[in-house]
Structure formats: structure tokens, C-alpha cells
Design a protein around this motif. Structure first.
Motif, mmCIF file in Angstrom:
data_model
loop_
_atom_site.group_PDB
_atom_site.id
_atom_site.type_symbol
_atom_site.label_atom_id
_atom_site.label_comp_id
_atom_site.label_asym_id
_atom_site.label_seq_id
_atom_site.Cartn_x
_atom_site.Cartn_y
_atom_site.Cartn_z
ATOM 1 N N VAL A 1 43.854 42.133 43.396
ATOM 2 C CA VAL A 1 42.548 42.489 42.846
ATOM 3 C C VAL A 1 41.756 43.237 43.909
ATOM 4 O O VAL A 1 41.851 42.921 45.100
ATOM 5 C CB VAL A 1 41.768 41.229 42.409
ATOM 6 N N VAL A 2 40.987 44.233 43.477
ATOM 7 C CA VAL A 2 40.000 44.881 44.339
ATOM 8 C C VAL A 2 38.650 44.294 43.966
ATOM 9 O O VAL A 2 38.251 44.341 42.802
ATOM 10 C CB VAL A 2 39.987 46.407 44.147
ATOM 11 N N SER A 3 37.946 43.737 44.935
ATOM 12 C CA SER A 3 36.650 43.117 44.648
ATOM 13 C C SER A 3 35.711 44.127 44.003
ATOM 14 O O SER A 3 35.589 45.269 44.455
ATOM 15 C CB SER A 3 36.028 42.582 45.940
ATOM 16 N N GLY A 4 35.027 43.687 42.936
ATOM 17 C CA GLY A 4 34.138 44.600 42.225
ATOM 18 C C GLY A 4 32.673 44.263 42.389
ATOM 19 O O GLY A 4 31.808 45.032 41.996
ATOM 20 N N GLY A 5 32.370 43.107 42.946
ATOM 21 C CA GLY A 5 30.985 42.705 43.116
ATOM 22 C C GLY A 5 30.583 42.717 44.569
ATOM 23 O O GLY A 5 31.064 43.541 45.355
ATOM 24 N N PRO A 6 29.711 41.783 44.961
ATOM 25 C CA PRO A 6 29.316 41.681 46.375
ATOM 26 C C PRO A 6 30.539 41.366 47.237
ATOM 27 O O PRO A 6 31.540 40.833 46.743
ATOM 28 C CB PRO A 6 28.328 40.502 46.376
ATOM 29 N N THR B 1 57.366 47.606 41.699
ATOM 30 C CA THR B 1 56.331 47.305 40.715
ATOM 31 C C THR B 1 55.253 46.471 41.390
ATOM 32 O O THR B 1 55.297 46.237 42.604
ATOM 33 C CB THR B 1 56.939 46.565 39.499
ATOM 34 N N VAL B 2 54.278 46.020 40.626
ATOM 35 C CA VAL B 2 53.264 45.099 41.126
ATOM 36 C C VAL B 2 52.838 44.219 39.963
ATOM 37 O O VAL B 2 52.755 44.678 38.818
ATOM 38 C CB VAL B 2 52.065 45.861 41.749
ATOM 39 N N GLY B 3 52.622 42.924 40.229
ATOM 40 C CA GLY B 3 52.310 41.974 39.164
ATOM 41 C C GLY B 3 50.843 42.026 38.754
ATOM 42 O O GLY B 3 49.964 41.644 39.537
ATOM 43 N N LEU B 4 50.571 42.474 37.544
ATOM 44 C CA LEU B 4 49.196 42.696 37.100
ATOM 45 C C LEU B 4 48.684 41.576 36.197
ATOM 46 O O LEU B 4 49.395 41.106 35.302
ATOM 47 C CB LEU B 4 49.101 44.028 36.344
ATOM 48 N N VAL B 5 47.441 41.188 36.421
ATOM 49 C CA VAL B 5 46.782 40.249 35.523
ATOM 50 C C VAL B 5 46.463 40.977 34.212
ATOM 51 O O VAL B 5 46.283 42.200 34.199
ATOM 52 C CB VAL B 5 45.477 39.693 36.146
ATOM 53 N N PRO B 6 46.390 40.264 33.077
ATOM 54 C CA PRO B 6 46.137 40.939 31.806
ATOM 55 C C PRO B 6 44.775 41.604 31.731
ATOM 56 O O PRO B 6 44.559 42.509 30.915
ATOM 57 C CB PRO B 6 46.266 39.803 30.768
ATOM 58 N N TRP B 7 43.836 41.166 32.586
ATOM 59 C CA TRP B 7 42.511 41.787 32.572
ATOM 60 C C TRP B 7 42.417 42.978 33.537
ATOM 61 O O TRP B 7 41.343 43.324 34.032
ATOM 62 C CB TRP B 7 41.419 40.757 32.883
ATOM 63 N N SER B 8 43.553 43.626 33.759
ATOM 64 C CA SER B 8 43.573 44.852 34.567
ATOM 65 C C SER B 8 43.165 46.075 33.759
ATOM 66 O O SER B 8 42.911 47.139 34.337
ATOM 67 C CB SER B 8 44.979 45.077 35.150
ATOM 68 N N LEU B 9 43.141 45.962 32.443
ATOM 69 C CA LEU B 9 42.800 47.092 31.591
ATOM 70 C C LEU B 9 41.341 47.513 31.792
ATOM 71 O O LEU B 9 40.478 46.686 32.073
ATOM 72 C CB LEU B 9 43.052 46.752 30.120
ATOM 73 N N ARG C 1 38.525 47.863 30.378
ATOM 74 C CA ARG C 1 37.777 47.447 29.200
ATOM 75 C C ARG C 1 36.553 46.656 29.641
ATOM 76 O O ARG C 1 36.506 46.185 30.790
ATOM 77 C CB ARG C 1 38.660 46.591 28.281
ATOM 78 N N PRO C 2 35.561 46.492 28.778
ATOM 79 C CA PRO C 2 34.375 45.706 29.152
ATOM 80 C C PRO C 2 34.746 44.294 29.575
ATOM 81 O O PRO C 2 35.678 43.694 29.043
ATOM 82 C CB PRO C 2 33.548 45.695 27.851
ATOM 83 N N GLY C 3 34.034 43.784 30.563
ATOM 84 C CA GLY C 3 34.305 42.445 31.054
ATOM 85 C C GLY C 3 35.012 42.457 32.399
ATOM 86 O O GLY C 3 34.973 43.436 33.145
#
Length: 372
Positions: free
Chosen positions: A191-196, A249-257, A259-261
Motif C-alpha cells: 500500500v502507498v499511504s494516502g493520508g497523513p 506479479t504483486v499481491g493486490l488487495v481487492p480495494w486497489s481499484l 473507485r470511491p472509498g
């Protein structure tokens, strides 16, 4: 290159020379004839490199044993357990085993791979080859926080990436000539941090383990997907110095898309360029099977899709079987879990967790060979 970088590079070169000598002096056993696996010409699945026969990954994550121990915790003293578990997975119908390698066990310092761990990895490759199982080698694990070296957390972002590149150079050097390796998975759920800015490189624990890991804890105004692409580029380049055959490859979480959220920064269509196929981890829910199908469609970006993790965690085994069947045209391969207990042992234990596992393993065994 600064003095720190030069010292790290020299230490790695010494280890690299030892790995080359190790590979030359210990040829792999050839009890089972195996071919390298590659992406098919139409980029929808996989084929064996020489015979051109289709290959559909039908595998199991061997991420810990029945006591929650990671493989490096017991493969030195209890090798017979590893052998027994691999044989059991073969008998269940698996053709791929996903093994999770811990960074702290494979790196003695930023530029110094651990020779003993690499020796054991070669032993594991030989075992897989003898039995006829392919390995999905997933790296850079920090699942047990207590095993993460203090020096690793103290590194800057770029220094951390450099140390990760050394890890993958060592693995690729060791594995380059083995057809028993299916692929390299750069990291489990990055994951790349998206917040603070974060104060920890690891995501929250799940069942006592940290499966999610940040590749950047402070995006510092940078585009998150660009950071993800740069990280992939550095590690793929490190691997390709020594191994140009095995898939990455790299193992992606389903919320990698995109999309909102909640998002990971690893948007499939934007990070796929240097990857050979897309891996997604998805656990469908009983009342949301259609939603899980829609999520899968988002990962179909012109390269094969492998569901690298699934399990009847939020649905029944029967519903998971239905989901697998309905996803046949979208997915080129599937991987569930095996934790060292046979179906019969799970049935006899009487726990809810083992009941779920036995249901999964029965489904897995029944469908083995049907997803080709």
C-alpha cells in the motif's frame, strides 16, 4: 554512490558470488520433469514453455503452520514437517504452493542476504521439484512484527527500497535456473499511504500477523500510483538483472481499484506494465457474490488474472465453489490455503476454524484439475 551505498553494494556482491557457487555445485534434483511456465500468446492464461500445453494454477498458500508459525520458524529443525505438508498439498491436487518469505529472516543487513536462509530456500525448491509442485515465491514479508529488524525500520524510503532490491537480487540469482518456480510475487498486499504520514511501515494486524505493508509511509504530495509504479520498476529491474524467465506479479488487495472509498495506490491498469500477470486477493461474501464478480472484472486489464488468495471466510464452501465456477472466464488460476492439517484432522478437531478449513480443502480436492 555514498559510502553507505558502496558498503552495502560490496557486501551484496560477496553474497552474490557465494550464491552463484552454491547454484553451480548443487544442481536441482530432476525426479519430476518440469517446464518453465509463461504467459500464453493471447495473454489470457499460462502455458508450459516447451510443450505449449495450457497451465492453470490451482494452488495453496502455505503461509504458516497449524500453530501459526512461519516457515522460517521451523524449516531448519523440523524439515520433515515441511516435506509432509508438501506431499499432502500434492495429494490434495495442488500444482502451485505459495510460500511467504520474511525479509528479516533473509537479510542480515541492508546489503547482506542471509546465506543460511538462502540455502534452505534452495532445499525447498529441490523438494518442490522432486514432488512436482511449482512455487509462488512471495517476498519481503514482515508478518511478525517482532522479527522485523530495527535497522530496517530506521531506513529512509529509498534506502528501504534499495534493501528490498538486494533481497530480490539474491532470490532471483538462486532461483533463475529452476523450472519449479512459478513466479515471484514482489510483496503481499503493498500500500502507498494516502493520508497523513504513518508512523509504522506495517498495516494493522489480522489474526496476529501484519499482512499489509506500506511501500511509502508519506506520499509527500506525490501521486500515489506513480510511487507504486516506481517501486515496482526498481524491484523488477533488480530481478531482471539475474532472471529474465520467471514471471513477476504483486499481491493486490481487492480495494486497489480506482473507485470511491479506500484504495491502496496500486491501481491495476496503471501498475500492470512491468508485471507479467495480475494477482488479487478476494474473499467473497454470501450476499455479495455478484459484487465480488464486479471487483474481479476491475482487475482484468489485458493480462492474466490469478486469485492468489481466497477462502470461505465470509461465505460457505459451496458458495465459494459457485463463485469460482462463475469466474471461469475472468480468472486464469486460483489459490486457497493449507495450514498443515489434513481434511481428517480438521474434521476431528471440532473447532469452527477447522470446520471451515475442512470444507475448503474438500472443495479444493474435488475441483482439482477441473479449472484447466
Amino acid at each position: 554512490m555514498d559510502i553507505y551505498g558502496l558498503a552495502m553494494h560490496l557486501r551484496f556482491l560477496r553474497t552474490l558470488a557465494s550464491l552463484v557457487l552454491m547454484a553451480a555445485m548443487a544442481p536441482l534434483a530432476r525426479a519430476v520433469e518440469m517446464e518453465f511456465v509463461q504467459v500464453s500468446a493471447d495473454a489470457t492464461g499460462f502455458v508450459l514453455a516447451e510443450s505449449r500445453r495450457p497451465f492453470a494454477p490451482w494452488g495453496l498458500n502455505y503461509d504458516h503452520d497449524r500453530d501459526g508459525r512461519l516457515i522460517e520458524d521451523y524449516w531448519d529443525q523440523e524439515w520433515s514437517e515441511v516435506e509432509e505438508d508438501f506431499q499432502e498439498m500434492k495429494e490434495l491436487g495442488a500444482n502451485v504452493v505459495r510460500v511467504h518469505l520474511q525479509f528479516g529472516k533473509f537479510m542480515a543487513g541492508p546489503g547482506e542476504p542471509n546465506k543460511q536462509s538462502l540455502k534452505q530456500l534452495r532445499r525447498l525448491i529441490e523438494l518442490a521439484h522432486r514432488i512436482g509442485l511449482y512455487l509462488d515465491l512471495t517476498g519481503l514479508g514482515c508478518y511478525h512484527k517482532k522479527d522485523v529488524p530495527a535497522w530496517y525500520d530506521a531506513l529512509s524510503e529509498q534506502q528501504r527500497w534499495n534493501a528490498q532490491a538486494v533481497f530480490w537480487e539474491a532470490i532471483a540469482t538462486l532461483c533463475a535456473d529452476s523450472p519449479a518456480v512459478f513466479c515471484y510475487d514482489l510483496m503481499n498486499e503493498p500500500v502507498v499511504s494516502g493520508g497523513p504520514p504513518k508512523d509504522d511501515w506495517l498495516g494493522p494486524p489480522f489474526a496476529g500477523k501484519h499482512f499489509v505493508q506500506y511501500v511509502a509511509i508519506d506520499h509527500a504530495g506525490r501521486d500515489r500510483t506513480t510511487i507504486a509504479r516506481q517501486w515496482i520498476e526498481q524491484l523488477v529491474t533488480a530481478i531482471r538483472k539475474h532472471d529474465r524467465r520467471h514471471m513477476i506479479t504483486v499481491g493486490l488487495v481487492p480495494w486497489s481499484l480506482d473507485r470511491p472509498g479506500l484504495t491502496s495506490g496500486f491501481v491495476p491498469d496503471k501498475i500492470a506494465e512491468r508485471l507479467d500477470f495480475i494477482s488479487v486477493h478476494i474473499y467473497p461474501a454470501s450476499d455479495k457474490l455478484d459484487q465480488a464478480q464486479d471487483t474481479l472484472k476491475g482487475f482484468a486489464v489485458g493480462k492474466p488474472v490469478v486469485v492468489e488468495e481466497t477462502f470461505p471466510l465470509y461465505c460457505s464452501a459451496g458458495e465459494l465453489g459457485q463463485f469460482i465456477k462463475q469466474s471461469h472466464d475472468l480468472v486464469a488460476g486460483w489459490m486457497g490455503f493449507y495450514w498443515g492439517k489434513t481434511i481428517e484432522e480438521c474434521r476431528q478437531s471440532g473447532t469452527i476454524g477447522d470446520a471451515l478449513t475442512s470444507g475448503w480443502l474438500e472443495l479444493f480436492k474435488a475441483k482439482a484439475g477441473m479449472e484447466d
